[in-house]
Design a protein around this motif. Structure first.
Motif, PDB file in Angstrom:
ATOM      1  N   ARG A  52      36.627  42.337  42.812  1.00 29.01           N
ATOM      2  CA  ARG A  52      37.762  41.976  43.665  1.00 29.01           C
ATOM      3  C   ARG A  52      38.793  43.101  43.643  1.00 29.01           C
ATOM      4  O   ARG A  52      39.204  43.564  42.570  1.00 29.01           O
ATOM      5  N   PHE A  53      39.198  43.534  44.812  1.00 30.67           N
ATOM      6  CA  PHE A  53      40.239  44.546  44.947  1.00 30.67           C
ATOM      7  C   PHE A  53      41.416  43.896  45.676  1.00 30.67           C
ATOM      8  O   PHE A  53      41.306  43.551  46.857  1.00 30.67           O
ATOM      9  N   ILE A  54      42.524  43.720  44.981  1.00 24.91           N
ATOM     10  CA  ILE A  54      43.705  43.083  45.552  1.00 24.91           C
ATOM     11  C   ILE A  54      44.787  44.144  45.737  1.00 24.91           C
ATOM     12  O   ILE A  54      45.306  44.697  44.759  1.00 24.91           O
ATOM     13  N   ALA A  55      45.106  44.441  46.979  1.00 25.29           N
ATOM     14  CA  ALA A  55      46.125  45.449  47.281  1.00 25.29           C
ATOM     15  C   ALA A  55      47.471  44.751  47.486  1.00 25.29           C
ATOM     16  O   ALA A  55      47.600  43.863  48.327  1.00 25.29           O
ATOM     17  N   SER A  56      48.456  45.175  46.711  1.00 30.65           N
ATOM     18  CA  SER A  56      49.823  44.647  46.830  1.00 30.65           C
ATOM     19  C   SER A  56      50.719  45.811  47.240  1.00 30.65           C
ATOM     20  O   SER A  56      50.726  46.855  46.585  1.00 30.65           O
ATOM     21  N   ILE A  57      51.471  45.624  48.304  1.00 32.62           N
ATOM     22  CA  ILE A  57      52.274  46.728  48.830  1.00 32.62           C
ATOM     23  C   ILE A  57      53.706  46.271  49.030  1.00 32.62           C
ATOM     24  O   ILE A  57      53.957  45.115  49.387  1.00 32.62           O
ATOM     25  N   ALA A  58      54.662  47.174  48.760  1.00 32.69           N
ATOM     26  CA  ALA A  58      56.071  46.798  48.854  1.00 32.69           C
ATOM     27  C   ALA A  58      56.933  48.000  49.212  1.00 32.69           C
ATOM     28  O   ALA A  58      56.623  49.142  48.848  1.00 32.69           O
ATOM     29  N   SER A  60      40.437  53.129  49.028  1.00 33.32           N
ATOM     30  CA  SER A  60      40.952  53.514  50.346  1.00 33.32           C
ATOM     31  C   SER A  60      40.950  52.322  51.293  1.00 33.32           C
ATOM     32  O   SER A  60      41.934  52.060  51.998  1.00 33.32           O
ATOM     33  N   HIS A  61      39.834  51.596  51.306  1.00 32.50           N
ATOM     34  CA  HIS A  61      39.697  50.444  52.188  1.00 32.50           C
ATOM     35  C   HIS A  61      40.716  49.369  51.852  1.00 32.50           C
ATOM     36  O   HIS A  61      41.345  48.775  52.745  1.00 32.50           O
ATOM     37  N   ALA A  62      40.901  49.102  50.573  1.00 32.17           N
ATOM     38  CA  ALA A  62      41.870  48.083  50.161  1.00 32.17           C
ATOM     39  C   ALA A  62      43.276  48.443  50.621  1.00 32.17           C
ATOM     40  O   ALA A  62      44.038  47.579  51.102  1.00 32.17           O
ATOM     41  N   THR A  63      43.639  49.712  50.495  1.00 38.23           N
ATOM     42  CA  THR A  63      44.965  50.172  50.910  1.00 38.23           C
ATOM     43  C   THR A  63      45.135  50.085  52.420  1.00 38.23           C
ATOM     44  O   THR A  63      46.141  49.568  52.925  1.00 38.23           O
ATOM     45  N   SER A  64      44.157  50.571  53.158  1.00 35.26           N
ATOM     46  CA  SER A  64      44.227  50.516  54.625  1.00 35.26           C
ATOM     47  C   SER A  64      44.302  49.078  55.110  1.00 35.26           C
ATOM     48  O   SER A  64      45.013  48.760  56.069  1.00 35.26           O
ATOM     49  N   VAL A 115      49.847  48.976  44.997  1.00 36.00           N
ATOM     50  CA  VAL A 115      49.110  48.752  43.760  1.00 36.00           C
ATOM     51  C   VAL A 115      47.808  48.054  44.126  1.00 36.00           C
ATOM     52  O   VAL A 115      47.830  47.012  44.781  1.00 36.00           O
ATOM     53  N   VAL A 116      46.679  48.638  43.727  1.00 41.05           N
ATOM     54  CA  VAL A 116      45.388  47.994  43.975  1.00 41.05           C
ATOM     55  C   VAL A 116      44.835  47.520  42.635  1.00 41.05           C
ATOM     56  O   VAL A 116      44.496  48.315  41.764  1.00 41.05           O
ATOM     57  N   THR A 117      44.787  46.216  42.500  1.00 39.00           N
ATOM     58  CA  THR A 117      44.304  45.571  41.275  1.00 39.00           C
ATOM     59  C   THR A 117      42.812  45.295  41.408  1.00 39.00           C
ATOM     60  O   THR A 117      42.358  44.805  42.441  1.00 39.00           O
ATOM     61  N   ARG A 118      42.065  45.617  40.353  1.00 37.86           N
ATOM     62  CA  ARG A 118      40.611  45.387  40.394  1.00 37.86           C
ATOM     63  C   ARG A 118      40.169  44.438  39.289  1.00 37.86           C
ATOM     64  O   ARG A 118      40.497  44.635  38.117  1.00 37.86           O
ATOM     65  N   TYR A 119      39.432  43.433  39.706  1.00 33.36           N
ATOM     66  CA  TYR A 119      38.708  42.574  38.774  1.00 33.36           C
ATOM     67  C   TYR A 119      37.245  43.017  38.825  1.00 33.36           C
ATOM     68  O   TYR A 119      36.571  42.828  39.838  1.00 33.36           O
ATOM     69  N   PHE A 120      36.788  43.651  37.762  1.00 32.08           N
ATOM     70  CA  PHE A 120      35.431  44.206  37.732  1.00 32.08           C
ATOM     71  C   PHE A 120      34.391  43.094  37.845  1.00 32.08           C
ATOM     72  O   PHE A 120      34.431  42.099  37.128  1.00 32.08           O
ATOM     73  N   GLY A 121      33.434  43.292  38.748  1.00 32.28           N
ATOM     74  CA  GLY A 121      32.429  42.269  39.006  1.00 32.28           C
ATOM     75  C   GLY A 121      31.109  42.475  38.304  1.00 32.28           C
ATOM     76  O   GLY A 121      30.148  41.722  38.519  1.00 32.28           O
ATOM     77  N   GLY A 122      31.026  43.519  37.468  1.00 34.33           N
ATOM     78  CA  GLY A 122      29.807  43.740  36.704  1.00 34.33           C
ATOM     79  C   GLY A 122      28.852  44.751  37.301  1.00 34.33           C
ATOM     80  O   GLY A 122      27.859  45.118  36.671  1.00 34.33           O
ATOM     81  N   ILE A 123      29.131  45.208  38.516  1.00 32.84           N
ATOM     82  CA  ILE A 123      28.269  46.199  39.173  1.00 32.84           C
ATOM     83  C   ILE A 123      29.064  47.488  39.369  1.00 32.84           C
ATOM     84  O   ILE A 123      30.106  47.493  40.016  1.00 32.84           O
ATOM     85  N   LYS A 124      28.568  48.580  38.807  1.00 28.23           N
ATOM     86  CA  LYS A 124      29.252  49.857  38.946  1.00 28.23           C
ATOM     87  C   LYS A 124      29.114  50.378  40.385  1.00 28.23           C
ATOM     88  O   LYS A 124      28.042  50.286  40.990  1.00 28.23           O
ATOM     89  N   LEU A 125      30.203  50.929  40.912  1.00 33.19           N
ATOM     90  CA  LEU A 125      30.210  51.402  42.294  1.00 33.19           C
ATOM     91  C   LEU A 125      29.983  52.904  42.414  1.00 33.19           C
ATOM     92  O   LEU A 125      29.691  53.391  43.508  1.00 33.19           O
ATOM     93  N   GLY A 126      30.130  53.631  41.326  1.00 33.07           N
ATOM     94  CA  GLY A 126      30.015  55.084  41.401  1.00 33.07           C
ATOM     95  C   GLY A 126      31.297  55.680  41.958  1.00 33.07           C
ATOM     96  O   GLY A 126      32.133  54.976  42.550  1.00 33.07           O
ATOM     97  N   ALA A 127      31.465  56.985  41.794  1.00 41.69           N
ATOM     98  CA  ALA A 127      32.698  57.653  42.221  1.00 41.69           C
ATOM     99  C   ALA A 127      32.952  57.470  43.715  1.00 41.69           C
ATOM    100  O   ALA A 127      34.050  57.104  44.140  1.00 41.69           O
TER     101      ALA A 127
END
Length: 216
Positions: free
Chosen positions: A21-27, A116-120, A96-108
């Motif tokens: 989960r990627f939660i983007a919070s912007i202010a 980027s996607h979460a921010t956009s 701020v993009v908060t990540r809850y790791f889901g157990g699968i590595k995404l790679g660089a």
């Protein structure tokens, strides 16, 4: 003339990529103290998250820039967030993009795309505004003149800042310095001189930006 571009309102948006989960919070913020306060509030709100990556820009020309990967591989989180803010030419805000790791590595590459996607995504949801330095004027007219003036302001795309209805109608409008004289003459003629035109104070009129093409 000073101007800025930023989000229309604070907001939050979530995306899920391979169970993370990627939660983007912007202010909107105006100082590093405000940015750090928002960051800490976000950390507390999502206290069990794996990462709280962020970037912020301050100043009309983004004189201050900060970012953090917060434990993600170097360059995969803070930099992508900041890159989106820079490309959108935004000022005085933190994401701020908060990540809850889901157990699968995404790679660089996957992480860069995710942050980027979460921010956009959150920027698209909150919307954008351009703050333009203009002069505010207050017009006082009689009620029967209101439809005439309203029609004129609409045709000229002049922004109405506020309207007050008392014994007469008071309308506050925003004008660029180079359009004040012509506008005053036109309104005075339109209303046969029956209008009070008073200069108030300079400020920033925030105009909605409909799409990213308007940022160029």
């Amino acid at each position: 003339m000073e101007k800025y571009r930023t989000i229309a309102k604070n907001g939050e948006a979530e995306i899920v990529i391979k169970k993370s989960r990627f939660i983007a919070s912007i202010a909107r913020v105006e100082s590093e103290t405000e940015a750090q306060t928002f960051l800490e509030e976000t950390r507390q709100k999502f206290a069990k998250a794996t990462h709280h990556c962020f970037a912020y820009q301050l100043g009309f020309n983004n004189e201050i820039q900060r970012m953090s990967d917060d434990g993600e591989p170097s360059g995969t989180a803070g930099a992508p967030i900041l890159d989106v803010l820079e490309k959108q030419q935004l000022n005085n805000l933190i994401c701020v993009v908060t990540r809850y790791f889901g157990g699968i590595k995404l790679g660089a590459g996957g992480l860069i795309r995710a942050y980027s996607h979460a921010t956009s995504n959150v920027i698209q949801i909150t919307g954008l505004v351009a703050g333009i330095q203009q002069q505010r004027y207050r017009l006082t007219i009689d009620y029967h003149q209101l439809p005439i003036l309203t029609n004129y302001l609409t045709q000229q795309a002049i922004v109405v800042a506020a309207t007050e209805y008392t014994e007469q109608v008071q309308i506050a409008i925003w004008l660029n310095d180079d359009q004040v004289d012509d506008t005053q003459v036109q309104i005075t003629n339109l209303l046969a001189g029956q209008v009070s035109f008073v200069k108030e104070s300079a400020g920033f009129n925030e105009v909605p930006i409909q799409n990213t093409e308007d940022l160029d």
